[in-house]
Write a protein that holds these residues in place. Structure first.
Motif, PDB file in Angstrom:
ATOM      1  N   GLY A   8       0.762  -1.234   0.000  1.00 14.03           N
ATOM      2  CA  GLY A   8       0.000   0.000   0.000  1.00 14.03           C
ATOM      3  C   GLY A   8       0.796   1.288   0.000  1.00 14.03           C
ATOM      4  N   GLY A   9       2.111   1.220   0.112  1.00 13.79           N
ATOM      5  CA  GLY A   9       2.894   2.447   0.089  1.00 13.79           C
ATOM      6  C   GLY A   9       2.951   3.044  -1.301  1.00 13.79           C
ATOM      7  N   GLY A  10       3.586   4.209  -1.407  1.00 12.53           N
ATOM      8  CA  GLY A  10       3.720   4.830  -2.710  1.00 12.53           C
ATOM      9  C   GLY A  10       3.971   6.313  -2.615  1.00 12.53           C
ATOM     10  N   LEU A  11       3.832   6.968  -3.762  1.00 18.07           N
ATOM     11  CA  LEU A  11       4.028   8.412  -3.867  1.00 18.07           C
ATOM     12  C   LEU A  11       2.669   9.092  -3.894  1.00 18.07           C
ATOM     13  N   VAL A  12       2.512  10.116  -3.084  1.00 16.29           N
ATOM     14  CA  VAL A  12       1.237  10.833  -3.023  1.00 16.29           C
ATOM     15  C   VAL A  12       1.530  12.319  -2.835  1.00 16.29           C
ATOM     16  N   GLN A  13       0.650  13.147  -3.331  1.00  9.88           N
ATOM     17  CA  GLN A  13       0.808  14.597  -3.175  1.00  9.88           C
ATOM     18  C   GLN A  13       0.395  15.037  -1.775  1.00  9.88           C
ATOM     19  N   PRO A  14       0.928  16.152  -1.312  1.00 10.74           N
ATOM     20  CA  PRO A  14       0.479  16.683  -0.006  1.00 10.74           C
ATOM     21  C   PRO A  14      -1.032  16.843   0.034  1.00 10.74           C
ATOM     22  N   GLY A  15      -1.609  16.438   1.161  1.00  9.44           N
ATOM     23  CA  GLY A  15      -3.055  16.451   1.304  1.00  9.44           C
ATOM     24  C   GLY A  15      -3.730  15.176   0.872  1.00  9.44           C
ATOM     25  N   GLY A  16      -2.972  14.299   0.251  1.00  8.37           N
ATOM     26  CA  GLY A  16      -3.535  13.057  -0.242  1.00  8.37           C
ATOM     27  C   GLY A  16      -3.649  11.978   0.823  1.00  8.37           C
ATOM     28  N   SER A  17      -4.069  10.794   0.371  1.00  5.30           N
ATOM     29  CA  SER A  17      -4.311   9.671   1.278  1.00  5.30           C
ATOM     30  C   SER A  17      -3.685   8.395   0.739  1.00  5.30           C
ATOM     31  N   LEU A  18      -3.371   7.513   1.651  1.00  2.95           N
ATOM     32  CA  LEU A  18      -2.902   6.173   1.330  1.00  2.95           C
ATOM     33  C   LEU A  18      -3.476   5.214   2.361  1.00  2.95           C
ATOM     34  N   ARG A  19      -3.539   3.951   1.989  1.00  7.09           N
ATOM     35  CA  ARG A  19      -3.938   2.910   2.933  1.00  7.09           C
ATOM     36  C   ARG A  19      -2.904   1.805   2.909  1.00  7.09           C
ATOM     37  N   LEU A  20      -2.305   1.558   4.063  1.00  8.30           N
ATOM     38  CA  LEU A  20      -1.331   0.488   4.204  1.00  8.30           C
ATOM     39  C   LEU A  20      -2.011  -0.754   4.770  1.00  8.30           C
ATOM     40  N   SER A  21      -1.553  -1.914   4.312  1.00  8.32           N
ATOM     41  CA  SER A  21      -2.072  -3.185   4.815  1.00  8.32           C
ATOM     42  C   SER A  21      -0.910  -4.069   5.234  1.00  8.32           C
ATOM     43  N   CYS A  22      -1.161  -4.909   6.217  1.00  9.21           N
ATOM     44  CA  CYS A  22      -0.147  -5.861   6.676  1.00  9.21           C
ATOM     45  C   CYS A  22      -0.858  -7.149   7.057  1.00  9.21           C
ATOM     46  N   ALA A  23      -0.558  -8.210   6.322  1.00 13.90           N
ATOM     47  CA  ALA A  23      -1.186  -9.501   6.563  1.00 13.90           C
ATOM     48  C   ALA A  23      -0.202 -10.441   7.246  1.00 13.90           C
ATOM     49  N   ALA A  24      -0.662 -11.060   8.317  1.00 14.66           N
ATOM     50  CA  ALA A  24       0.171 -12.003   9.063  1.00 14.66           C
ATOM     51  C   ALA A  24      -0.213 -13.433   8.700  1.00 14.66           C
ATOM     52  N   SER A  25       0.790 -14.285   8.575  1.00 13.44           N
ATOM     53  CA  SER A  25       0.534 -15.690   8.282  1.00 13.44           C
ATOM     54  C   SER A  25       1.501 -16.550   9.069  1.00 13.44           C
ATOM     55  N   GLY A  26       1.128 -17.796   9.241  1.00 15.46           N
ATOM     56  CA  GLY A  26       1.940 -18.738   9.990  1.00 15.46           C
ATOM     57  C   GLY A  26       1.047 -19.849  10.480  1.00 15.46           C
ATOM     58  N   SER A  27       1.527 -20.629  11.424  1.00 20.82           N
ATOM     59  CA  SER A  27       0.715 -21.728  11.921  1.00 20.82           C
ATOM     60  C   SER A  27       0.597 -21.641  13.436  1.00 20.82           C
ATOM     61  N   SER A  28      -0.607 -21.883  13.899  1.00 20.51           N
ATOM     62  CA  SER A  28      -0.889 -22.015  15.328  1.00 20.51           C
ATOM     63  C   SER A  28      -0.379 -20.848  16.149  1.00 20.51           C
ATOM     64  N   PHE A  29      -0.740 -19.630  15.743  1.00 28.06           N
ATOM     65  CA  PHE A  29      -0.331 -18.482  16.518  1.00 28.06           C
ATOM     66  C   PHE A  29      -1.540 -17.654  16.916  1.00 28.06           C
ATOM     67  N   SER A  30      -1.354 -16.873  17.956  1.00 24.87           N
ATOM     68  CA  SER A  30      -2.387 -15.978  18.444  1.00 24.87           C
ATOM     69  C   SER A  30      -1.799 -14.577  18.497  1.00 24.87           C
ATOM     70  N   ILE A  31      -2.454 -13.644  17.820  1.00 29.44           N
ATOM     71  CA  ILE A  31      -1.952 -12.278  17.750  1.00 29.44           C
ATOM     72  C   ILE A  31      -2.526 -11.445  18.879  1.00 29.44           C
ATOM     73  N   SER A  32      -1.674 -10.677  19.517  1.00 32.01           N
ATOM     74  CA  SER A  32      -2.151  -9.719  20.511  1.00 32.01           C
ATOM     75  C   SER A  32      -2.127  -8.325  19.888  1.00 32.01           C
ATOM     76  N   ALA A  33      -1.090  -7.580  20.118  1.00 30.89           N
ATOM     77  CA  ALA A  33      -1.043  -6.209  19.605  1.00 30.89           C
ATOM     78  C   ALA A  33      -0.502  -6.170  18.175  1.00 30.89           C
ATOM     79  N   MET A  34      -1.000  -5.195  17.418  1.00 36.91           N
ATOM     80  CA  MET A  34      -0.520  -4.935  16.061  1.00 36.91           C
ATOM     81  C   MET A  34      -0.269  -3.441  15.958  1.00 36.91           C
ATOM     82  N   GLY A  35       0.719  -3.077  15.161  1.00 33.92           N
ATOM     83  CA  GLY A  35       1.014  -1.654  15.079  1.00 33.92           C
ATOM     84  C   GLY A  35       1.808  -1.291  13.845  1.00 33.92           C
ATOM     85  N   TRP A  36       1.974   0.005  13.689  1.00 33.70           N
ATOM     86  CA  TRP A  36       2.770   0.561  12.601  1.00 33.70           C
ATOM     87  C   TRP A  36       3.824   1.508  13.182  1.00 33.70           C
TER      88      TRP A  36
END
Length: 119
Positions: A8-36
């Protein structure tokens, strides 16, 4: 171990918007906190926003009212909506996930995605 894939990153003009995404994968895990986090060259990595498993959020003062963090627990994905961007928001943004599997806990980082705000 948890693997993270950012997008979701990229180049944007001032005043613009972007949306970042982060997908987690693996086996048998439990997620607590997530952040940027973000980091400029030669500077320390700093927290931008975080969200707990219960949905409580925390933001850096510099982004309050402009950025919104959210998560989809069913998809193990965290999002960061960036609005009213300024050149000062130009950085590499990193996803962070804290998880556990059995007796083990993990602090995982994404590969980073560049956000550039420029006219």
């Amino acid at each position: 171990q948890v693997q993270l894939v950012e997008s979701g990153g990229g180049l944007v003009q001032p005043g613009g918007s972007l949306r970042l995404s982060c997908a987690a994968s693996g086996s048998s895990f439990s997620i607590s906190a997530m952040g940027w986090y973000r980091q400029a060259p030669g500077k320390q990595r700093e927290l931008v926003a975080a969200i707990t498993s219960g949905g409580s959020t925390n933001y850096a003062d510099s982004v309050k009212g402009r950025f919104t963090i959210s998560r989809d627990n069913a998809k193990n994905t965290v999002y960061l909506q960036l609005n009213s961007l300024t050149p000062e928001d130009t950085d590499v943004y990193y996803c962070n996930v804290r998880s556990s599997s059995g007796i083990y806990t993990y602090n995982s980082w994404g590969q980073g995605t560049q956000v550039t705000v420029s006219s």
